[in-house]
Design a protein around this motif. Structure first.
Motif, PDB file in Angstrom:
ATOM      1  N   LEU A 165       1.018  -1.234   0.061  1.00 40.49           N
ATOM      2  CA  LEU A 165      -0.056  -0.091   0.095  1.00 40.49           C
ATOM      3  C   LEU A 165       0.770   1.364  -0.062  1.00 40.49           C
ATOM      4  N   GLY A 166       1.687   0.999   1.007  1.00 41.96           N
ATOM      5  CA  GLY A 166       2.852   2.508   1.056  1.00 41.96           C
ATOM      6  C   GLY A 166       3.418   2.886  -0.118  1.00 41.96           C
ATOM      7  N   MET A 167       3.703   1.818  -1.011  1.00 38.71           N
ATOM      8  CA  MET A 167       4.529   2.126  -2.336  1.00 38.71           C
ATOM      9  C   MET A 167       3.428   2.539  -3.398  1.00 38.71           C
ATOM     10  N   ALA A 168       2.200   2.306  -3.290  1.00 38.43           N
ATOM     11  CA  ALA A 168       0.961   2.680  -4.149  1.00 38.43           C
ATOM     12  C   ALA A 168       0.501   4.136  -3.824  1.00 38.43           C
ATOM     13  N   VAL A 169       0.948   4.735  -2.716  1.00 41.52           N
ATOM     14  CA  VAL A 169       0.152   5.794  -2.211  1.00 41.52           C
ATOM     15  C   VAL A 169       0.867   7.136  -2.608  1.00 41.52           C
ATOM     16  N   PRO A 170       0.540   8.099  -3.251  1.00 45.04           N
ATOM     17  CA  PRO A 170       1.394   9.243  -3.496  1.00 45.04           C
ATOM     18  C   PRO A 170       1.473  10.077  -2.118  1.00 45.04           C
ATOM     19  N   GLU A 171       2.717  10.725  -1.937  1.00 47.32           N
ATOM     20  CA  GLU A 171       3.101  11.378  -0.675  1.00 47.32           C
ATOM     21  C   GLU A 171       2.282  12.622  -0.572  1.00 47.32           C
ATOM     22  N   PHE A 172       1.861  13.193  -1.635  1.00 43.93           N
ATOM     23  CA  PHE A 172       1.141  14.425  -1.432  1.00 43.93           C
ATOM     24  C   PHE A 172       0.023  14.233  -1.046  1.00 43.93           C
ATOM     25  N   TRP A 173      -1.010  13.005  -1.460  1.00 48.39           N
ATOM     26  CA  TRP A 173      -2.358  12.544  -1.253  1.00 48.39           C
ATOM     27  C   TRP A 173      -2.300  12.026   0.492  1.00 48.39           C
ATOM     28  N   LEU A 174      -1.410  11.276   0.927  1.00 52.41           N
ATOM     29  CA  LEU A 174      -0.985  11.020   2.140  1.00 52.41           C
ATOM     30  C   LEU A 174      -1.218  12.354   3.011  1.00 52.41           C
ATOM     31  N   GLY A 175      -0.296  13.632   2.648  1.00 50.90           N
ATOM     32  CA  GLY A 175      -0.126  14.951   3.195  1.00 50.90           C
ATOM     33  C   GLY A 175      -1.713  15.527   3.178  1.00 50.90           C
ATOM     34  N   ILE A 176      -2.359  15.361   2.222  1.00 50.59           N
ATOM     35  CA  ILE A 176      -3.610  16.057   2.300  1.00 50.59           C
ATOM     36  C   ILE A 176      -4.505  15.278   3.369  1.00 50.59           C
ATOM     37  N   LEU A 177      -4.327  14.227   3.239  1.00 48.12           N
ATOM     38  CA  LEU A 177      -5.285  13.466   4.203  1.00 48.12           C
ATOM     39  C   LEU A 177      -4.942  13.698   5.792  1.00 48.12           C
ATOM     40  N   LEU A 178      -3.517  13.370   6.002  1.00 53.54           N
ATOM     41  CA  LEU A 178      -3.008  13.921   7.498  1.00 53.54           C
ATOM     42  C   LEU A 178      -3.429  15.389   7.611  1.00 53.54           C
ATOM     43  N   MET A 179      -3.178  16.026   6.882  1.00 51.07           N
ATOM     44  CA  MET A 179      -3.568  17.678   7.135  1.00 51.07           C
ATOM     45  C   MET A 179      -5.066  17.850   7.373  1.00 51.07           C
ATOM     46  N   ALA A 220       8.995  25.259  15.208  1.00 46.48           N
ATOM     47  CA  ALA A 220       9.259  25.110  13.823  1.00 46.48           C
ATOM     48  C   ALA A 220       9.325  23.574  13.952  1.00 46.48           C
ATOM     49  N   LEU A 221       9.702  22.635  14.582  1.00 42.42           N
ATOM     50  CA  LEU A 221       9.646  21.231  14.666  1.00 42.42           C
ATOM     51  C   LEU A 221       8.371  20.599  14.487  1.00 42.42           C
ATOM     52  N   VAL A 222       7.363  21.396  15.194  1.00 42.53           N
ATOM     53  CA  VAL A 222       5.902  20.871  15.306  1.00 42.53           C
ATOM     54  C   VAL A 222       5.240  21.296  13.810  1.00 42.53           C
ATOM     55  N   HIS A 223       5.819  22.290  13.140  1.00 44.96           N
ATOM     56  CA  HIS A 223       5.292  22.551  12.114  1.00 44.96           C
ATOM     57  C   HIS A 223       5.762  21.241  10.727  1.00 44.96           C
ATOM     58  N   LEU A 224       7.082  20.857  11.168  1.00 49.28           N
ATOM     59  CA  LEU A 224       7.513  19.826  10.151  1.00 49.28           C
ATOM     60  C   LEU A 224       6.764  18.322  10.312  1.00 49.28           C
ATOM     61  N   VAL A 225       6.110  18.055  11.729  1.00 50.70           N
ATOM     62  CA  VAL A 225       5.647  16.657  11.807  1.00 50.70           C
ATOM     63  C   VAL A 225       4.947  16.381  10.747  1.00 50.70           C
ATOM     64  N   LEU A 226       3.906  16.736  10.564  1.00 47.27           N
ATOM     65  CA  LEU A 226       2.833  16.263   9.381  1.00 47.27           C
ATOM     66  C   LEU A 226       3.552  16.216   8.144  1.00 47.27           C
ATOM     67  N   PRO A 227       4.227  17.268   7.450  1.00 48.12           N
ATOM     68  CA  PRO A 227       5.025  17.002   6.175  1.00 48.12           C
ATOM     69  C   PRO A 227       6.059  15.825   6.269  1.00 48.12           C
ATOM     70  N   ALA A 228       6.632  15.723   7.479  1.00 53.28           N
ATOM     71  CA  ALA A 228       7.571  14.542   7.495  1.00 53.28           C
ATOM     72  C   ALA A 228       6.942  13.343   7.558  1.00 53.28           C
ATOM     73  N   LEU A 229       5.711  13.311   8.130  1.00 55.87           N
ATOM     74  CA  LEU A 229       5.052  11.782   8.589  1.00 55.87           C
ATOM     75  C   LEU A 229       4.467  11.369   6.848  1.00 55.87           C
ATOM     76  N   ALA A 230       4.040  12.279   6.207  1.00 58.50           N
ATOM     77  CA  ALA A 230       3.446  12.336   4.799  1.00 58.50           C
ATOM     78  C   ALA A 230       4.733  11.474   4.214  1.00 58.50           C
ATOM     79  N   LEU A 231       6.066  12.238   4.242  1.00 60.32           N
ATOM     80  CA  LEU A 231       7.249  11.385   3.544  1.00 60.32           C
ATOM     81  C   LEU A 231       7.362  10.236   4.066  1.00 60.32           C
ATOM     82  N   ALA A 232       7.417  10.043   5.307  1.00 60.20           N
ATOM     83  CA  ALA A 232       8.118   8.912   5.612  1.00 60.20           C
ATOM     84  C   ALA A 232       7.490   7.693   5.635  1.00 60.20           C
ATOM     85  N   LEU A 233       6.188   7.698   5.952  1.00 57.78           N
ATOM     86  CA  LEU A 233       5.144   6.471   5.840  1.00 57.78           C
ATOM     87  C   LEU A 233       5.408   5.750   4.697  1.00 57.78           C
TER      88      LEU A 233
END
Lengths: 274, 313
Positions: free
Chosen positions: B138-152, B176-189
């Motif tokens: 699943l993780g390899m099929a999901v685009p990072e930015f869509w995950l980002g939109i959902l997380l956001m 600053a770190l708190v602002h990076l958490v969601l984007p980092a998660l979207a990239l990391a998952l």
């Protein structure tokens, strides 16, 4: 387990390709028609709801699939044709052309495709061609390496020697004896590349580098839906879901085919009989 | 090893030179009037002439390329057309967002992937194994930015547990770190999914090796079989993959930054495209491509250092 993945992949792909094909015969609504309910949740009339302009999301997903799949297909076809030709040249000629071509391919592998897409967006203006070329070029080294690598081992095999011994020319050896061996790894690579190309196309459209509005594509729909997530999540959920499931289907199909088509395993016949 | 290292170091500037030239060629040698491209068809002759002078289009291209290269050596990437600031400063300040984002994402990805992959490999066919294999696909099929939109959407807009975007700057490191958490998660998952799959496959291979049976046979506890014998070997390809993943993360970060309104390299590059700011785009491109080349080199060398069986000639 493996058989399951392959079947799941085929099922997913049949569903999403079937949906896009269905869009040519029938659409639930005009994908560009503005008006009606805005942000309607999924219902019988609008199975995926409506977006900010009151446009039917399902209709837009069906039509957007044409854009996304079309760009991905064109890009992979470009990459595969160019890559296979260069890889074939390198693998058969060897020597200096081989060395030069392959160093060029290494270089391309290090060059981020997004960068190329950004440059082409400036040079070619808005439209699909920039991203078709960018994704296509990104795919060239993979196909070139695959074809070259296969040819390097294949051309030393006994059956090539035998063909040459009975007087077959280079063209005949290439087309009749070598190409059939390349077919299965190429099919696997095509499947996997297509999935990656769909993801790349979505990312580029999301950034606004692809086809200009109002033509829908899966990536562009997500971009538009993002701003209104607080009002309705549905327009952001469904296009992404269909996109992800299509890519998942392609990846599963690629993995499954890799196992099946490996001639040393001889599983294809067994699987077809089961 | 020594001579291999030396050869790599010699080819490194050549590769970067080649990259610089391709960027220059792509943006400067193609037919068409560059100044017209930048200012647009309706611009006044004065504006057109000003851009022509700024881009030094009256000079022959080898001279322009030479000047650009020479500036590069002194760390001078030229001046941005749209912002009137030095490109080097703009790119530098954007990297203070993009690099921490990519690093944070790779740490998160490894923290998720290693235990999951290990559990999956040590309990084949178990629940964790099946979940890991499924999640990896699943993780390899999901685009990072869509995950980002959902997380956001869910974590920032509905639950409001995280900020939805923007960046306060490093003067307030916590915020600053708190602002990076969601984007980092979207990239990391998605990366975590891939790395977990690699860990599982690699560890499963190693666990089947005879020396693991030997280690068990001499009565070692399972924990030290795993920790001292299996994981050390199994993690070599994973580390390589994680290193190369950093390149993917960098590319993904460029997209995700635009989603979360982070003032990083991705937003800078996209703004450069919109303004048709050629010096800024070339500078940003050169930095990205250069970082990719350096990263590949570091991974190459780390691979040799981690695995003494690998001998470079």
């Amino acid at each position: 387990m493996r058989g399951l993945g392959l079947k799941l992949g085929i099922a997913l792909l049949t569903c999403s390709l079937g949906l896009v094909a269905l869009g040519y015969l029938w659409l639930p609504a005009d994908p560009l028609a503005i008006g009606g309910d805005r942000f309607a949740p999924p219902s019988l009339r609008h199975p995926m709801g409506t977006d900010w302009f009151g446009r039917d999301v399902l209709a837009r997903v069906l039509v957007g699939g044409r854009t996304s799949l079309g760009i991905a297909l064109a890009a992979v076809a470009l990459g595969a044709a160019l890559g296979a030709a260069l890889g074939g040249l390198a693998g058969l000629r060897g020597g200096l052309p081989d060395e030069l071509l392959m160093r060029g391919m290494d270089f391309l592998l290090a060059f981020p495709p997004l960068l190329l897409a950004l440059f082409l967006a400036v040079l070619l203006g808005p439209g699909p061609w920039g991203i078709v070329i960018a994704i296509g070029i990104f795919n060239v080294p993979y196909f070139a390496r695959l074809v070259r690598g296969s040819l390097l081992t294949l051309r030393e095999r006994e059956f090539v020697l035998a063909a040459r011994a009975i007087g077959a020319g280079p063209a005949r050896i290439l087309l009749r004896h070598l190409l059939p061996h390349l077919a299965s790894p190429l099919v696997v690579q095509l499947t996997v590349s297509l999935g990656a190309a769909l993801l790349a196309e979505a990312a580029f459209s999301y950034l606004g580098l692809g086809t200009p509005p109002p033509t829908p594509s899966w990536g562009r729909m997500l971009k538009e839906a993002q701003s209104y997530f607080a009002l309705s999540p549905w327009p952001a959920v469904f296009p992404g879901l269909v996109l992800s499931l299509t890519v998942l289907g392609l990846n599963l199909l690629g993995d499954g085919l890799r196992d099946l088509l490996d001639p040393r395993l001889g599983r294809l016949t067994a699987w077809l009989r089961s | 090893m020594g001579s291999y290292f030396l050869r790599k170091l010699i080819t490194l500037p050549l590769t970067i030179l080649l990259i610089a030239f391709s960027i220059f060629a792509l943006l400067s040698l193609l037919p068409g009037d560059l100044a017209r491209l930048v200012v647009g068809p309706e611009a006044s002759p004065e504006a057109y002439q000003a851009v022509r002078e700024k881009l030094q289009l009256d000079l022959p291209w080898p001279v322009r390329f030479g000047r650009w290269l020479f500036g590069l050596l002194r760390g001078d990437l030229g001046e941005s057309l749209s912002r009137g600031l030095p490109v080097g400063a703009l790119v530098g300040s954007s990297l203070t967002v993009t690099l921490p984002l990519a690093l944070l994402a790779s740490v998160i990805a490894l923290v998720i992937a290693l235990p999951l992959g290990t559990l999956a490999a040590t309990h084949p066919g178990g629940l964790v194994d099946l979940a890991t294999v499924g999640a990896a696909q699943l993780g390899m099929a999901v685009p990072e930015f869509w995950l980002g939109i959902l997380l956001m959407g869910f974590l920032a807009i509905w639950v409001q547990a995280f900020p939805a975007g923007g960046f306060p700057g490093w003067e307030r490191p916590g915020a600053a770190l708190v602002h990076l958490v969601l984007p980092a998660l979207a990239l990391a998952l998605p990366r975590a999914a891939y790395l977990a799959r690699m860990t599982r496959a690699s560890l499963a291979d190693v666990l089947a090796a005879p020396y693991i049976r030997t280690a068990r046979g001499k009565g070692l506890r399972e924990a030290s079989v795993l920790g001292r014998h299996a994981l050390r070997n199994a993690l070599i390809p994973v580390v390589t993959a994680a290193g190369l993943s950093l390149g993917h993360l960098l590319a993904g970060a460029l997209v995700v930054e635009n989603l979360f309104y982070l003032p990083g390299l991705g937003r800078l590059a996209l703004a450069a495209v919109r303004a048709r700011d050629l010096p800024l785009l070339s500078g940003a491109g050169l930095v990205v491509a250069g970082m990719m080349v350096l990263l590949n080199l570091v991974v190459d060398l780390a691979y040799g250092a981690l695995d003494p069986r690998i001998r470079y000639r």
